[in-house]
Design an enzyme around this catalytic site. Structure first.
Site: not given
Ligand code: C5P
Length: 405
Positions: A154-155, A68, A163, A196, A157-158
């Site tokens: 990419p790892v 995405k 996910s 995500d 990579g955004g």
């Molecule tokens: O949900 P996910 O595991 O992708 O999130 C990784 C980290 O990114 C979380 O532990 C949090 O620190 C940060 N995060 C956040 N706000 C979000 C999504 C992620 O602060 N909306």
């Protein structure tokens, strides 16, 4: 949802929420080891498997795991649970990894990265592992689960690769087990594993709110040509959010200082954007902005013809000034990423942005030909650039499960 009451939320149910029910999502069309008679794990004598191959006697289900990008990403206040509220529009794109899931006799979950990318964890910290564990638990199912990840994206990579891999694992595992989870359980598991994941249960153009896990299918934007540039560097999302908090704090302190000294009538600075409005008010403003953008689009619809509709979308994006907040903290740390955004614009991109917290950048182009020209120009500059396109919801589900080994 009040904010989005007038936006064009798609009326159709997400395919995933309806149970992977698209015509292509059938056992017949999935190329399995039952079709090929080759498990991949038992080449040669079964007593003598090749090293580093997983051993599963049952069928293998292969699923494309698409990436995405974010068309705008706005960060709100840090919440008590440590996450941040955000508003974003997710858009699936045609680049993908491949996930192969097998279920055999026994127990345990084993992960293999086909191309041995050392950055892919093979233990229980892998999102695929966590999803598989929760799916087995929810279904009360037994078996030895093998998950093979063919890494192309990419790892860090955004592009949401980890996910997407996890959701692909869920899809493949249900099919391999020939068992279905209720839609609510799928979403619960997805949201539990990461913010995500749920977007990949919808696909196409999707609104993300809450911490990003609350997703709403939007009327699909037409397929648009794009160029993705994947720099070597990986950006930690957790760190990027922490950097964002630090930036907000700095700007608040500057605001206070200038209130005391009387100095500081700086016009339209980041400070103004961040502190001029409370974080929650800001997200309401952003909600209006995105809503106006989406409802102003005359060109939504998956059946859109190539060309003018894509052109309208691009002009709309540019005119509305949709942005990704992460650029404000990631570009100062990695100036080369700002330069790549500039290079995409110089190469003819009508709209260029960081995806998520990066490090991937993408540019949207008027045509495939323009995108191809840009790729050769960017490669000459030493950049890892690939031409691709955005992927509508219908194509996302049609193409996910139809894959050869
Ligand atoms: O949900 P996910 O595991 O992708 O999130 C990784 C980290 O990114 C979380 O532990 C949090 O620190 C940060 N995060 C956040 N706000 C979000 C999504 C992620 O602060 N909306």
């Amino acid at each position: 949802m009040r904010l989005w009451g007038n936006s064009r939320l798609a009326q159709t149910r997400s395919p995933s929420l309806g149970g992977y029910r698209r015509s292509s999502v059938t056992h017949e069309r999935i190329l399995t080891t039952e079709d090929t008679g080759d498990t991949g794990a038992h080449r040669g004598k079964s007593s003598d498997p090749p090293p580093n191959r997983l051993q599963f006697p049952s069928m293998t289900v292969a699923v494309r795991s698409f990436a995405k990008v974010n068309l705008g990403l706005y960060i709100g206040a840090a919440r008590v649970d440590g996450f941040h509220d955000l508003r974003t529009v997710y858009q699936t794109i045609a680049l993908h990894d491949v996930i192969r899931v097998s279920v055999g006799r026994g127990s345990g979950i084993e992960i293999l990265c086909k191309n041995k990318d050392p950055r892919v964890p093979l233990d229980s910290s892998n999102t695929c592992y966590r999803v598989a564990e929760l799916v087995l638990e929810e279904l009360g199912a037994d078996g030895r689960v093998g998950i093979e990840i063919e890494k192309r994206l990419p790892v860090q990579g955004g592009l949401g690769a980890a996910s997407s891999n996890a959701v692909a694992t869920m899809v493949a595992l249900e099919l391999a087990l020939k068992r279905k989870l209720p839609a609510a359980a799928r979403l619960r598991i997805a949201a539990e594993v990461g913010s995500d994941l749920p977007l990949f249960m919808v696909g196409g153009t999707t609104l993300g709110v809450g911490r990003g896990e609350e997703v709403y299918p939007l009327a699909d934007l037409p397929s648009v040509a794009m160029v993705v540039v994947m720099p070597e560097v990986g950006v930690s999302t957790t760190q990027a959010f922490a950097d964002w908090d630090a930036l907000v704090q700095r700007e608040k302190a500057a605001e206070l200082r200038s209130a005391w000294t009387g100095e500081g009538a700086r016009p339209h600075t980041i400070r103004e954007q961040l502190t001029g409005l409370a974080a929650s008010d800001r997200l309401i403003e952003v909600g209006r902005l995105l809503s106006a953008w989406l409802s102003g689009l005359p060109n939504t619809g998956a059946s859109a013809k190539w060309g003018s509709r894509a052109g309208n979308l691009l002009s709309d994006l540019v005119r509305t000034g949709i942005e990704n907040d992460f650029e404000k903290v990631v570009f100062p740390l990695y100036p080369e990423l700002r330069d790549i955004k500039g290079a995409l614009e110089c190469a003819g991109s009508r709209y260029a942005s960081l995806s998520g917290s990066g490090s991937t950048l993408y540019g949207l182009f008027q045509s495939r030909a323009d995108a191809a020209k840009a790729v050769s120009r960017l490669r000459k500059q030493g950049l890892r650039a690939v031409a691709t396109s955005t992927l509508t919801r219908r194509k996302y589900w049609e193409q996910s499960l139809v894959v050869g080994r």
